[in-house]
Scaffold this motif. Structure first.
Motif, short mmCIF file in Angstrom:
data_model
loop_
_atom_site.label_atom_id
_atom_site.label_comp_id
_atom_site.label_asym_id
_atom_site.label_seq_id
_atom_site.Cartn_x
_atom_site.Cartn_y
_atom_site.Cartn_z
N ASN A 1 0.85 -1.19 0.00
CA ASN A 1 0.00 0.00 0.00
C ASN A 1 0.88 1.24 0.00
OD1 ASN A 1 -1.73 2.18 0.83
ND2 ASN A 1 -3.21 0.65 1.51
N CYS A 2 0.67 2.10 -0.96
CA CYS A 2 1.55 3.27 -1.14
C CYS A 2 1.49 4.24 0.03
CB CYS A 2 1.19 4.01 -2.42
SG CYS A 2 1.22 2.99 -3.91
N SER A 3 0.41 4.18 0.82
CA SER A 3 0.28 5.10 1.95
C SER A 3 1.02 4.62 3.19
CB SER A 3 -1.20 5.31 2.28
OG SER A 3 -1.80 4.09 2.71
N GLU A 4 1.48 3.38 3.18
CA GLU A 4 2.28 2.88 4.30
C GLU A 4 3.69 3.47 4.23
OE1 GLU A 4 0.01 -1.45 4.62
OE2 GLU A 4 2.08 -1.32 3.92
N THR A 5 4.43 3.31 5.29
CA THR A 5 5.78 3.90 5.33
C THR A 5 6.85 2.81 5.22
OG1 THR A 5 5.82 3.84 7.76
CG2 THR A 5 5.03 5.87 6.70
N ARG A 6 7.87 3.12 4.47
CA ARG A 6 9.05 2.28 4.31
C ARG A 6 10.26 3.20 4.12
NH1 ARG A 6 5.17 -0.66 4.66
NH2 ARG A 6 4.70 -2.61 3.56
#
Length: 595
Positions: free
Chosen positions: A435-440
């Motif tokens: 999910n692009c809204s998660e953080t990495r």
């Protein structure tokens, strides 16, 4: 009647078309000499049983093309008597006694024929005859022209941007044995027996495939003036210059002594599909002047740099890998046209074990920047009989996505939100969607160098990573473009960022990093360039039903390739046996790559 591209029927699955397309596109600007492919010996794959039947040969070649092999090593044999290049090692009988038998008749006794008599039966797959020539059975109509016709038909059937892939031919030139002594070495060819101008390999190549071939003259002209060739096109079609040397004259004209164009330039700008080189040439053809054939065919070894490799019984590489942790300068990583040396299969292995071994070996060779070559008739069956084993192994030459990835939105509702790509170190550096809204944290390329990487200091969403993850002016948010680049990033994460990266962690934040690769515009079209990047295959996304159109186009055109890959993954997931009782092995791990 000429042979056509006519592969066996298969099922359709668009998700694996996405894998092939995304991997092709992400490597689109890397010079072609640094892009690994999958290679196959046509002699082994199509004629390993010593039967050279015309129809079966056409079906075999079609299957090999359909399942995704890119490089073809082809043995052709000059017959001075017939003035033709045959695929059979023995000349078809000429001015000798021929006894024709019915396929259903009682076998002819050797006592009924003289030593100079050749037995033939009607070739049920064509209107010709099938000659029994010692250990070989050879159609009287099968020759090099048939192979070229299959390629020509294939290029005609795959002529859209979605399914264009470069192919390579390496031609080994031989002389046919005499039909009355088929097991004896061929005689030397006299000057009068050499091919005439219209019989030369180059003439046949140019006549049938000339419009598709990127040849030596075009390479020379392109290298001489980059301003008017590789750099004249849009930025997205230009080669990555860090891979080759650039020189600039006093007039401002740029040139290169060693560069090669990138796939996007060759396939889409120059509209070429094929590169051809000579492999080996038998000494019996000593009078055959290869320098006369440089319009469409590159000299021997020009597209091949054989890398001596040795492997353990588990498929890991003992030597030859081009990944070296302390060598990250491009000139030091000599992966140009790297092709593996032949590696014999371990003895006393079952079919299951052999398939596992070959699959693991291909995975490791690709991860090491080397094109793997299959030189064996897999399990004693040619690709027209059992294409399953061959198509399973082409998948092992893929290097990017992990098994089952990327998630298909048409199959899983959860996949609709999984539109950005991460490298997952728990999957040995292969990719998965998130999910692009998660953080990495994010993968940052250093100084635009292919093999230099670092990791962002903070964890961000994908959009923020694109804007702010790599603030140092010498770093940029990026994505690996080849198997070897991918290995360098993966090993960098393991060796330099163990305080931040933990392959055993259940927390994605600890084991995944963002890469600049997303499908936010069209859910089956993966692109670089951040969250605003658009899919190049939808000219007017607002007017098209983008997802439906793209998936249907991809699935409909690459039926055979996609089905092969789908079956491969499904069989691995379920551990099902193939129709011949062999499991299909996937082998998606970077085992054996030196750390």
């Amino acid at each position: 009647m000429s042979l056509k591209f006519d592969p066996d029927d298969s099922l359709v699955n668009s998700s694996w078309a996405t894998v092939l397309l995304s991997e092709r596109d992400v490597a689109g600007q890397v010079p072609i000499n640094f892009v690994t492919t999958s290679a196959i010996s046509v002699r082994a794959a199509c004629f390993g049983d010593n039967k050279f039947e015309r129809s079966a040969a056409g079906n075999c070649l079609s299957n090999l093309l359909a399942v995704g092999f890119r490089r073809f090593n082809v043995d052709v044999y000059w017959s001075p008597a017939l003035r033709r290049w045959l695929l059979c090692p023995v000349s078809i009988p000429h001015n000798v006694d021929v006894m024709t038998a019915s396929p259903d008749a009682t076998p002819i006794s050797s006592a009924d024929v003289s030593e100079a008599t050749v037995i033939a039966v009607p070739d049920e797959s064509s209107d010709g005859l099938l000659y029994e020539l010692g250990p070989y059975k050879c159609s009287d109509e099968l020759d090099l022209s048939d192979l070229l016709d299959v390629f020509h038909s294939y290029f005609e059937h795959t002529n859209t941007d979605l399914v264009i892939y470069l192919r390579y031919l390496s031609l080994n030139l031989h002389v046919t044995a005499d039909p009355t002594s088929p097991s004896e070495p061929a005689s030397a060819v006299t000057d009068g027996e050499l091919p005439a101008a219209s019989d030369r390999v180059s003439y046949l190549m140019e006549d049938r495939l000339g419009s598709y071939i990127y040849g030596p003259p075009q390479l020379h002209e392109d290298r001489r003036n980059l301003n008017d060739s590789w750099y004249l096109v849009d930025d997205a079609y230009k080669p990555i210059s860090q891979y080759f040397t650039i020189e600039q004259g006093s007039d401002g004209v740029q040139s290169t002594p060693n560069g090669w164009p990138n796939p996007k330039y060759v396939q889409l700008a120059a509209e070429k599909r094929l590169l051809v080189e000579y492999g080996s040439v038998d000494p019996q053809l000593g009078g055959y002047n290869l320098s006369d054939e440089n319009r469409v065919i590159f000299p021997s070894g020009y597209l091949t740099s054989t890398i001596p490799v040795t492997a353990a019984d588990d498929g890991s590489l003992d030597s030859g890998c081009l990944y070296h942790p302390n060598e990250t300068d491009t000139p030091s990583v000599n992966a140009s046209w790297a092709v593996s040396s032949p590696i014999p299969l371990p003895k006393k292995l079952s079919d299951d074990q052999s398939l596992q071994y070959i699959s693991d070996l291909l995975v490791n060779l690709t991860a090491c920047g080397i094109t793997p070559t299959i030189n064996d008739t897999l399990f004693g069956e040619t690709a027209d009989i059992d294409q399953e084993s061959y198509r399973n192994l082409t998948l092992s030459s893929s290097w990017s996505w992990a098994a089952g990835q990327p998630n298909d939105p048409s199959v899983s509702s959860d996949a609709e939100n999984l539109r950005c790509a991460t490298m997952d170190v728990s999957r040995k550096g292969h990719w998965r969607t998130a999910n692009c809204s998660e953080t990495r944290r994010a993968a940052c390329r250093v100084q635009d160098q292919p093999f230099r990487w670092t990791l962002s200091a903070k964890a961000l969403t994908y959009a923020d990573a694109y804007q702010n993850a790599c603030p140092d002016p010498e770093t940029a948010f990026s994505v690996p473009r080849t198997g070897l680049e991918n290995t360098y990033l993966y090993r960098t994460l393991l060796s330099q960022h163990m305080d931040l990266i933990d392959p055993s962690s259940s927390d994605p934040l600890q084991r995944e990093v963002w890469m600049d690769f997303n499908s936010l515009d069209v859910d089956t079209c993966w692109v670089t360039g951040g969250p605003e990047a658009t899919c190049p295959y939808s000219s007017d996304p607002d007017q098209l039903q983008r997802r439906t159109v793209l998936v249907a186009a991809v699935a409909g055109i690459v039926i055979c390739v996609v089905a092969a890959l789908t079956l491969f993954v499904k069989c691995n997931a379920n551990r099902r046996n193939s129709r011949r009782g062999r499991r299909v092995i996937q082998g998606w791990e970077y085992e054996g790559v030196p750390s």
